[in-house]
Design a protein around this motif. Structure first.
Motif, PDB file in Angstrom:
ATOM      1  N   THR A   2       0.826  -1.198   0.000  1.00  0.00           N
ATOM      2  CA  THR A   2       0.000   0.000   0.000  1.00  0.00           C
ATOM      3  C   THR A   2       0.860   1.247   0.000  1.00  0.00           C
ATOM      4  O   THR A   2       1.810   1.362   0.779  1.00  0.00           O
ATOM      5  CB  THR A   2      -0.917   0.022   1.235  1.00  0.00           C
ATOM      6  OG1 THR A   2      -1.714  -1.156   1.242  1.00  0.00           O
ATOM      7  CG2 THR A   2      -1.814   1.244   1.213  1.00  0.00           C
ATOM      8  N   LEU A  13      -2.349   4.399 -10.752  1.00  0.00           N
ATOM      9  CA  LEU A  13      -3.343   3.387 -10.426  1.00  0.00           C
ATOM     10  C   LEU A  13      -3.244   2.276 -11.464  1.00  0.00           C
ATOM     11  O   LEU A  13      -3.570   2.499 -12.636  1.00  0.00           O
ATOM     12  CB  LEU A  13      -4.748   3.988 -10.427  1.00  0.00           C
ATOM     13  CG  LEU A  13      -5.053   4.961  -9.286  1.00  0.00           C
ATOM     14  CD1 LEU A  13      -6.401   5.631  -9.500  1.00  0.00           C
ATOM     15  CD2 LEU A  13      -5.032   4.251  -7.942  1.00  0.00           C
ATOM     16  N   ASP A  91      -8.260  -2.659  -4.821  1.00  0.00           N
ATOM     17  CA  ASP A  91      -8.546  -3.403  -6.050  1.00  0.00           C
ATOM     18  C   ASP A  91      -8.753  -4.858  -5.650  1.00  0.00           C
ATOM     19  O   ASP A  91      -7.790  -5.552  -5.309  1.00  0.00           O
ATOM     20  CB  ASP A  91      -7.378  -3.259  -7.037  1.00  0.00           C
ATOM     21  CG  ASP A  91      -7.413  -4.315  -8.130  1.00  0.00           C
ATOM     22  OD1 ASP A  91      -8.518  -4.683  -8.550  1.00  0.00           O
ATOM     23  OD2 ASP A  91      -6.330  -4.774  -8.537  1.00  0.00           O
ATOM     24  N   LEU A  96      -4.368  -0.339  -2.653  1.00  0.00           N
ATOM     25  CA  LEU A  96      -3.357   0.227  -3.530  1.00  0.00           C
ATOM     26  C   LEU A  96      -2.746   1.489  -2.951  1.00  0.00           C
ATOM     27  O   LEU A  96      -1.542   1.729  -3.077  1.00  0.00           O
ATOM     28  CB  LEU A  96      -3.963   0.539  -4.900  1.00  0.00           C
ATOM     29  CG  LEU A  96      -4.605  -0.632  -5.641  1.00  0.00           C
ATOM     30  CD1 LEU A  96      -5.273  -0.131  -6.916  1.00  0.00           C
ATOM     31  CD2 LEU A  96      -3.569  -1.697  -5.963  1.00  0.00           C
TER      32      LEU A  96
END
Length: 562
Positions: A2, A13, A91, A96
């Protein structure tokens, strides 16, 4: 892994089917908006301490540049009166990026995150822009209508549909980074260039507004240069195509007709480039006017050494959110300099490449060290502050280090010889290990009483001279693990000198931010891929600003007893 974001930071992303989660200590509203100037903000119908809703970025129309995540508290509540809210992007259950929105006070509504499109891909930026006037002020600032509510259970929000589309931005400017007040000013007087104002950006303090404004200038310059280069490339490609067509046609291959066709094609190319250059010159003039206003308003941490603000320097009570490491510019206008601001605490070490000029590289390193010392508060090293350590195996840096040593900023003599290198690296490595263990155990107060609690800046001169394999591995460990526990590396080295270690040192070089003692176009931004010229910050010739600042630090240390 993360990505834990801080204000202003952005990361790519990798996926477009995402889930936004919001956690707070008390009930709040959460939602998203993908528009301005009449588009609607979609919020949950009921406040709750936890929210979860999907965002399908593939469903967002191509004309839409960004999607924002918005939070709002019930009437009478303030973010400053409760623990910081936490927003994450996941996700398929895998986080993320996350953003803990700290530093809030009287605000009751805020823009938490911005998901924005860049070169066909999506990125997320931590915003954290709060509004003391709540949703009405947020809506006015963004130019939005009243929010449209979505059904929600009492405990957790139901999934929303894809965000509403944003209005179409101009083709040569897909994302408008100007502050909302500037956009409104431009709409009210389209024929008048916006008047630059220092601090005219988002942020809850002047320091943060100036930080965001500087990076807005960086992005504006990157965008306008990209547009100009794209237009020039298009004009060149079109000229090649027209010339190819003329050569393939027997009627225009030779003679007066060929000359006329070639002249017309070249005239069309020149006209396209001239039009693009006119737009670029307009944008550069506006940015230059903004730089003239912003530069004098910058605080010491953001200002150049030639700024008058240093002559009124006082040791700060708190560290700033960022520090200026140099200037950036592009070849289309080398006179337009954008301050290179890096967030604090440093997330990666610094490497001043001495391949071009060893003496000047060390001079740059000393100026960087002085700046980092100057922007941090002075405190007893047992409870905080900022401390300096130096590894100088051959003792060749004594003259360059004299300003730091004479002022007391360098409180211990540099480590020299192989034995000195080994001893200091062992001490720094032990410090990193102890702090990491204490933090993992949730017991930071359990550290030994004699441990230096100050953040450490370790200057390493002439690497790898004096280093054996064990010392090299310890240095790599400090570069990787040190920043998270307050140990920062400033390496002065020529990579060619370390060739004997082979690829084992490649991760070290990649982990450091490379700076050069002389202007060089080596910093590539991931946004549009420009190669920016970095120019280091050095005091003007004959200036006494460095002794003045270091003297102030020495006086403050004596008064504090550290």
């Amino acid at each position: 892994m993360t990505a834990e974001l801080v204000r202003g930071q952005n990361v790519p992303l990798p996926q477009t089917r995402l889930e936004i989660t919001v956690s707070a200590d008390g009930p709040l509203l959460a939602g998203s908006t993908a528009g301005e100037s009449g588009e609607e903000l979609r919020l949950s119908a009921l406040p709750a301490a936890a929210h979860r809703f999907p965002v399908e970025l593939d469903a967002v129309p191509e004309a839409v540049g960004s999607v924002s995540v918005v939070l709002a508290l019930p009437s009478g509540a303030r973010f400053g009166g409760q623990p910081a809210p936490y927003v994450a992007i996941a996700d398929g259950g895998r986080e993320l990026a996350s953003f803990t929105i700290t530093g809030l006070g009287e605000e009751s509504a805020l823009v938490a995150l911005e998901l924005y499109r860049r070169q066909g891909a999506w990125k997320v930026r931590a915003v954290g822009q709060g509004y003391a006037g709540g949703l009405p002020e947020l809506l006015r600032d963004l130019g939005l209508r009243q929010p449209e509510s979505e059904p929600e259970s009492e405990s957790e929000s139901e999934p929303e549909s894809a965000p509403a589309p944003e209005p179409v931005a101009p083709a040569d400017d897909p994302v408008d980074y100007r502050h909302p007040s500037r956009r409104q000013q431009a709409a009210a007087a389209p024929d008048m260039p916006p008047q630059p104002v220092a601090g005219d950006a988002t942020g809850w303090t002047m320091e943060e507004r100036l930080y965001n404004q500087v990076w807005g200038m960086f992005e504006d310059l990157a965008r306008t240069i990209a547009a100009y280069r794209s237009a020039a490339d298009f004009a060149a490609d079109r000229l090649d195509q027209e010339l190819d067509r003329a050569l393939s046609d027997p009627r225009t291959r030779v003679g007066p007709a060929a000359d006329a066709a070639r002249d017309q094609a070249m005239a069309r190319q020149a006209d396209l480039v001239d039009q693009a250059r006119a737009v670029l010159d307009r944008d550069l003039a506006q940015l230059a006017a903004e730089a003239e206003v912003v530069e004098p308003a910058l605080p010491p941490a953001y200002a150049g050494w030639d700024s008058p603000v240093w002559h009124g320097y006082a040791v700060p009570a708190e560290p700033p959110m960022a520090v200026r490491l140099g200037d950036l510019h592009l070849p289309e206008d080398p006179t337009l300099r954008i301050p290179m601001l890096v967030r604090l605490p440093l997330e990666r070490g610094l490497w001043v490449d001495s391949a071009q000029d060893r003496p000047r590289a060390l001079e740059v390193a000393v100026a960087l060290a002085a700046r980092l010392l100057a922007v941090h508060p002075v405190a007893d090293s047992r409870v905080g502050g900022y401390a300096l350590q130096v590894i100088d195996p051959s003792g060749s840096a004594a003259t360059a280090l004299a300003p730091l040593a004479d002022s007391g900023a360098l409180r211990e003599p540099p480590a020299t010889g192989a034995a000195g290198v080994t001893a200091l690296l062992a001490r720094m490595t032990e410090r990193v290990d102890l702090v990491q263990m204490a933090l993992r155990a949730g017991a930071p107060d359990s550290l030994p009483p004699d441990l230096d609690r100050a953040e450490q800046l370790l200057i390493v001169n002439d690497f790898p001279y004096g280093f054996d394999d064990r010392a090299v591995n310890e240095l790599r460990y400090l570069a990787d693990e040190g920043p998270s526990v307050g140990v920062h590396l400033l390496l002065v080295a020529d990579r060619e000198d370390a060739r004997e270690f082979g690829p084992v040192l490649d991760p070290l070089w990649r982990s450091l931010l490379r700076l050069t003692p002389l202007p060089e176009d080596h910093l590539a931004d991931p946004w549009v891929g420009h190669s920016w010229t970095y120019e280091p910050l050095l005091p003007p010739a004959g200036s006494q600003v460095l002794p003045l600042v270091l003297g102030q630090l020495a006086t403050a240390r004596q008064a504090f007893g550290s």
